[in-house]
Design an enzyme around this catalytic site. Structure first.
Site, PDB file in Angstrom:
ATOM      1  N   ASP A  18      22.229 -94.144   1.554  1.00 23.94           N
ATOM      2  CA  ASP A  18      23.237 -93.411   2.327  1.00 23.94           C
ATOM      3  C   ASP A  18      24.487 -93.100   1.515  1.00 23.94           C
ATOM      4  O   ASP A  18      25.401 -92.429   2.008  1.00 23.94           O
ATOM      5  CB  ASP A  18      23.612 -94.178   3.597  1.00 23.94           C
ATOM      6  CG  ASP A  18      24.257 -95.539   3.291  1.00 23.94           C
ATOM      7  OD1 ASP A  18      24.660 -95.783   2.127  1.00 23.94           O
ATOM      8  OD2 ASP A  18      24.375 -96.350   4.217  1.00 23.94           O
ATOM      9  N   ASP A  37     -18.405 -84.056   6.250  1.00 29.69           N
ATOM     10  CA  ASP A  37     -19.212 -82.960   5.717  1.00 29.69           C
ATOM     11  C   ASP A  37     -18.949 -82.777   4.222  1.00 29.69           C
ATOM     12  O   ASP A  37     -17.809 -82.629   3.790  1.00 29.69           O
ATOM     13  CB  ASP A  37     -18.826 -81.689   6.487  1.00 29.69           C
ATOM     14  CG  ASP A  37     -19.754 -80.524   6.228  1.00 29.69           C
ATOM     15  OD1 ASP A  37     -20.215 -80.369   5.091  1.00 29.69           O
ATOM     16  OD2 ASP A  37     -19.998 -79.754   7.174  1.00 29.69           O
ATOM     17  N   ASP A  41      17.186-101.848   4.798  1.00 27.54           N
ATOM     18  CA  ASP A  41      17.978-101.201   5.834  1.00 27.54           C
ATOM     19  C   ASP A  41      17.803-101.963   7.129  1.00 27.54           C
ATOM     20  O   ASP A  41      16.865-102.747   7.285  1.00 27.54           O
ATOM     21  CB  ASP A  41      17.530 -99.751   6.031  1.00 27.54           C
ATOM     22  CG  ASP A  41      18.507 -98.763   5.416  1.00 27.54           C
ATOM     23  OD1 ASP A  41      19.662 -99.155   5.209  1.00 27.54           O
ATOM     24  OD2 ASP A  41      18.102 -97.627   5.133  1.00 27.54           O
ATOM     25  N   SER A  47     -24.557 -80.048   5.388  1.00 30.14           N
ATOM     26  CA  SER A  47     -24.210 -79.489   6.693  1.00 30.14           C
ATOM     27  C   SER A  47     -25.413 -78.825   7.366  1.00 30.14           C
ATOM     28  O   SER A  47     -26.422 -79.469   7.632  1.00 30.14           O
ATOM     29  CB  SER A  47     -23.044 -78.510   6.523  1.00 30.14           C
ATOM     30  OG  SER A  47     -22.472 -78.176   7.769  1.00 30.14           O
ATOM     31  N   ASP A  90      20.993-102.989  -1.009  1.00 31.13           N
ATOM     32  CA  ASP A  90      20.553-104.351  -0.697  1.00 31.13           C
ATOM     33  C   ASP A  90      19.095-104.452  -1.141  1.00 31.13           C
ATOM     34  O   ASP A  90      18.182-104.088  -0.399  1.00 31.13           O
ATOM     35  CB  ASP A  90      20.675-104.639   0.800  1.00 31.13           C
ATOM     36  CG  ASP A  90      22.081-104.424   1.325  1.00 31.13           C
ATOM     37  OD1 ASP A  90      23.025-104.683   0.566  1.00 31.13           O
ATOM     38  OD2 ASP A  90      22.234-103.985   2.479  1.00 31.13           O
ATOM     39  N   ASP A 125      13.842 -98.747   2.433  1.00 30.41           N
ATOM     40  CA  ASP A 125      13.489 -97.573   1.641  1.00 30.41           C
ATOM     41  C   ASP A 125      12.875 -98.014   0.324  1.00 30.41           C
ATOM     42  O   ASP A 125      13.447 -98.842  -0.395  1.00 30.41           O
ATOM     43  CB  ASP A 125      14.730 -96.718   1.373  1.00 30.41           C
ATOM     44  CG  ASP A 125      15.329 -96.167   2.654  1.00 30.41           C
ATOM     45  OD1 ASP A 125      14.572 -95.591   3.444  1.00 30.41           O
ATOM     46  OD2 ASP A 125      16.551 -96.331   2.863  1.00 30.41           O
ATOM     47  N   ASP A 136      15.189-100.940  -0.988  1.00 31.17           N
ATOM     48  CA  ASP A 136      16.573-101.024  -0.525  1.00 31.17           C
ATOM     49  C   ASP A 136      16.506-101.328   0.966  1.00 31.17           C
ATOM     50  O   ASP A 136      16.067-100.500   1.762  1.00 31.17           O
ATOM     51  CB  ASP A 136      17.293 -99.700  -0.793  1.00 31.17           C
ATOM     52  CG  ASP A 136      18.734 -99.721  -0.318  1.00 31.17           C
ATOM     53  OD1 ASP A 136      19.211-100.809   0.074  1.00 31.17           O
ATOM     54  OD2 ASP A 136      19.379 -98.653  -0.328  1.00 31.17           O
TER      55      ASP A 136
END
Length: 855
Positions: A60, A685, A118, A393, A66, A123, A116
């Site tokens: 931010d 497929d 939060d 297929s 942290d 993050d 980090d």
């Protein structure tokens, strides 16, 4: 074999297969195990000391970060570890050490992630993948992980030493590793204080993180005082622990618009037992003290499976059933080629070229067309010369329907074609009838009774069943063993691909082959008996048998075109590449001199630094890359590990770009993300990767000399060949150059031959685009249409937006069905000499090579 087999498995086909497996174990020289070997490898003690980080900015930008570091080594531990959080610091220091015991047989890649923290969510600043095989014994090594033009860095110290733990034996095929499996069995009773039935709202839960089994809440037995049983299977390399938890079920009252009682679990106490401390094959009792003086008595016994006791096959050669088929089929093909080619005598088995016929995807259009193409080959006397018949297929729907008859190729195909016509040309409204819905519901309940949920792909399989049969079809894929037991028909190979979340089939797809005898991944050299597909495996052992699924469910999987993501829909249908998504992907940096290091040591992986995407970017990617639906099947490779040198194995066929790709999260160079680490397979497929099963017949063990490719798609007439050529070039697989005149792309002929004269290992490719060219004016080869009715029958549009044969067209008028079958048959007959020429080239190659080529 597993320690306990289900009674149903022992009945019917299970008993013969059990005998076959036991017999295999007594035949040490059996060729199918030549790539599987037992090896003994030591343990090592790895110390990882997280020192510090530098220049970490808070997301931010209003405060400092942290930070904490998360460490994850899934080949040596059952769960991640992490450092403490250093708050409000751009240059955090930890100096925390994390010990691991790693096994020398596997590729141990450590994941380091800097976060980090939060309040709501942490993050991920960046992540690192570090190959521990680069470390030297007894030499502490400090690594400073950073990327160019980015000041952020993480400093970590590594120390690798020999362990005092004795070396252990593993089984490997050079790509995958199977460790011995530790099984813990036991009973739990309340001890002197209370029985389990007297715990009231409290409940004991047992869990072994990393085990195959989920946490097991123990319910009291119907008779008080009886013990409660438990079982866990786990990899002993992970140093697993048994956790005993005492929990209490609380009823919480919520007031509001809807006043309800909600059950919540409160953990009261927990104890642990290190499972490696238990003696093997000895029963012992442990008293575990829990809260409030509660004691629980655990009577346990640990036993270890032998390293070679596997219920899947690890190997890159062909299975016994296919080998035996080839011996018989070569005799059939030899006689057919003698007749067709006018040879004076039958060919020796080594001189018989291996011919593979491939049918592309394309829904009903492909299914119908393949009937006509096979009828043309049969009319030319060439169907008996075909060794392999494979499809994607819609083509797989045709093939799997034909193989309901054990001798289908020995009979005229008019019968099967009429059967298909009656169903394709009839109304499909019956699939929505009350009777049919009751059938769907009954099947859904049957799935749920086995602990499965029915996916949309499974429901699609039931719809395909109605489309192909208009009645319940009890057939299973393993039933088709009867159709090849005498070499009387070509060997069928059905194709699917295993995909990973948020990665398109173009970028990453693992081909999975389905045959009457085995289902498996050629890439990993891992196969299970077809009867056991859908059962639960762990570490190569069968833990829970489930009945083999009926073939309709496989047909739904093989033709699950609706499992596309929005990205693939735009790419396949509109030809649009959503390049803006690249802006939302994370970035990848290779932090070492990888090209130079790979030449020095091809077994090591580069150190990668990932900068992840934002939450918004992840949401955008999820919208465009998540699949609309995708069936999940129990993963029979679960619990196996990647071999230490898997990157250097030629059998592990991947693009060379995979090792130095900057594609975020590309799995092949990230062993912790590969399929053996997953609980389930996501099979879809095969057309999402290549719309024809070339990769399955290009395996060198199959030594295919001539590929007859029928392309029924609405894509460009050479697109499937060009995609295959790139696939092969990227992986070093011999394949002819696909060079065509631009005019041919606009107005293609009926047949093209591609061959590399200078490379006898490259297969000859005979390619048939689906075109209405000379058929428009000719009733048969050399016979022009005369009457107005004949001309009208041949005058129709096969490609383009106005065609009656679109991918979403499942119902044809009888005339439309007949036209498509007749056109496909004619295109084969009209190119008889080109086919003979291709066969002659294949024969000449075999003779010049003295037999086998391509292998």
């Amino acid at each position: 074999m597993p320690w306990t087999l289900q009674p149903k498995w022992l009945a019917g086909k299970g008993l013969p297969l059990l005998g076959a497996i036991l017999l295999r174990k007594t035949e040490k020289s059996e060729p199918q195990w030549k790539h599987r070997r037992q090896e003994t490898h030591p343990y090592y003690d790895l110390q990882v000391k997280v020192l510090r980080a530098r220049n970490i900015q808070h997301t931010d930008k209003l405060s400092k970060a942290d930070c904490y570091v998360r460490l994850w080594l899934p080949t040596a531990s059952v769960s991640p570890s992490q450092t403490r959080t250093v708050v409000n610091s751009s240059d955090p220091e930890w100096n925390e050490t994390f010990p691991y015991q790693i096994h020398g047989a596997v590729k141990n890649v450590l994941e380091l992630a800097l976060y980090d923290e939060d309040v709501l969510d942490s993050d991920n600043v960046f992540s690192i993948l570090f190959d521990t095989s680069t470390l030297q014994l007894g030499q502490p090594c400090t690594k400073n992980f950073t990327r160019q033009q980015d000041p952020k860095e993480l400093e970590v110290e590594f120390t690798l030493e020999k362990s005092q733990t004795p070396a252990s034996e593993v089984v490997t095929n050079g790509v995958l590793v199977a460790h011995p499996c530790l099984r813990i069995q036991g009973t739990v009773t309340g001890d002197k204080t209370a029985s389990l039935g007297e715990l009231g709202s409290r409940q004991i839960q047992l869990a072994v993180p990393g085990a195959y089994e989920k946490p097991q809440p123990l319910q009291p037995t119907s008779e008080p005082g009886l013990p409660v049983n438990f079982t866990f299977h786990v990899n002993p390399v992970l140093s697993p622990k048994l956790h005993i938890k005492l929990q209490e079920q609380l009823q919480v009252f919520h007031s509001g618009p809807s006043d309800e009682l909600e059950a919540q679990t409160s953990k009261m106490d927990k104890a642990s037992i290190l499972l490696s401390s238990l003696p093997l094959n000895e029963e012992l009792t442990k008293l575990v003290d829990l809260e409030e003086g509660q004691q629980v008595s655990l009577r346990m016994k640990a036993d270890m499976s032998s390293s070679g006791d596997l219920d899947l096959r690890l190997g890159f050669d062909l299975c016994d059933g296919e080998q035996e088929f080839l011996d018989k089929r070569k005799q059939v093909a030899s006689k057919a080629l003698q007749r067709v080619m006018g040879l004076s005598e039958a060919l020796h088995c080594d001189q018989v070229p291996v011919v593979a016929v491939l049918g592309s995807g394309g829904g009903t259009r492909a299914m119908t067309s393949l009937y006509g193409s096979l009828a043309g080959l049969q009319e030319l006397g060439l169907l008996d010369a075909v060794t392999y018949l494979s499809g994607v297929s819609g083509s797989s729907w045709c093939i799997s329907t034909l193989y309901r008859d054990p001798s289908w190729s020995q009979k005229a195909l008019q019968g099967p074609i009429k059967y298909a016509s009656e169903r394709v040309c009839s109304s499909k409204i019956g699939m929505l009838s009350p009777k049919q819905f009751e059938y769907y519901s009954r099947e859904k309940r049957a799935w749920e009774s086995r602990g499965h949920s029915m996916s949309f792909t499974d429901l699609w399989g039931l719809i395909i069943e109605y489309f192909l049969n208009q009645e319940e079809n009890p057939a299973k894929l393993s039933d088709q063993q009867e159709t090849v037991s005498q070499g009387q028909n070509p060997y069928p190979i059905y194709a699917s691909i295993n995909v990973h979340k948020n990665i398109s089939g173009d970028d990453f797809a693992e081909w999975c082959e389905f045959t009457p005898y085995e289902v498996g991944f050629p890439k990993y050299g891992a196969y299970v008996p077809t009867e056991l597909f859908g059962s639960e495996f762990f570490m190569g052992r069968l833990l829970h048998f489930w009945p083999e699924p009926r073939i309709c469910y496989l047909q739904g999987m093989w033709g699950s075109a609706f499992a596309a993501s929005l990205y693939e829909i735009f790419l396949k249908l509109g030809g649009l590449s959503l390049s803006f998504l690249d802006w939302h992907r994370g970035s990848v940096s290779v932090t070492d001199d990888w090209p130079k290091l790979r030449k020095q040591d091809p077994t090591r992986l580069p150190t990668r630094l990932f900068t992840p995407m934002s939450s918004f970017s992840q949401a955008v990617l999820d919208i465009f890359t998540s699949r609309i639906t995708c069936a999940q099947t129990f993963n029979f490779t679960r619990g196996l590990c990647m071999y230490k040198d898997y990157t250097a194995r030629k059998d592990f066929v991947v693009s060379e770009d995979a090792w130095h790709s900057h594609n975020y999260g590309y799995p092949d160079a990230c062993p912790n993300q590969l399929t053996p680490m997953k609980d389930f397979l996501s099979l879809v497929d095969g057309g999402f990767a290549i719309n024809s099963p070339f990769p399955l017949v290009l395996q060198p063990q199959r030594a295919v000399d001539l590929i007859v490719s029928f392309d029924y798609s609405l894509e460009g007439p050479f697109e499937v060949l060009q995609v295959t050529e790139k696939y092969c070039r990227d992986r070093g697989i011999p394949f002819p150059r696909i060079e065509v005149d631009p005019k041919d792309s606009e107005d293609p002929r009926e047949c093209y031959l591609f061959a590399e004269a200078e490379d006898p290992c490259s297969p000859i490719v005979l390619h048939f685009p689906l075109v209405n060219r000379t058929f428009r004016t000719h009733l048969a080869p050399g016979v022009e249409r005369q009457t107005a009715e004949e001309k009208a029958f041949g005058d129709f549009i096969i490609n383009g937006p106005d065609t009656a044969y679109g991918m979403m067209d499942f119902t044809y008028e009888p005339k439309e069905f007949d036209r498509l079958v007749t056109l496909s048959r004619y295109n084969v007959l009209n190119n008889k000499e080109t086919i003979r020429h291709a066969l002659q080239l294949a024969l000449d190659r075999r003779r010049q090579a003295g037999g086998r080529v391509g292998g």
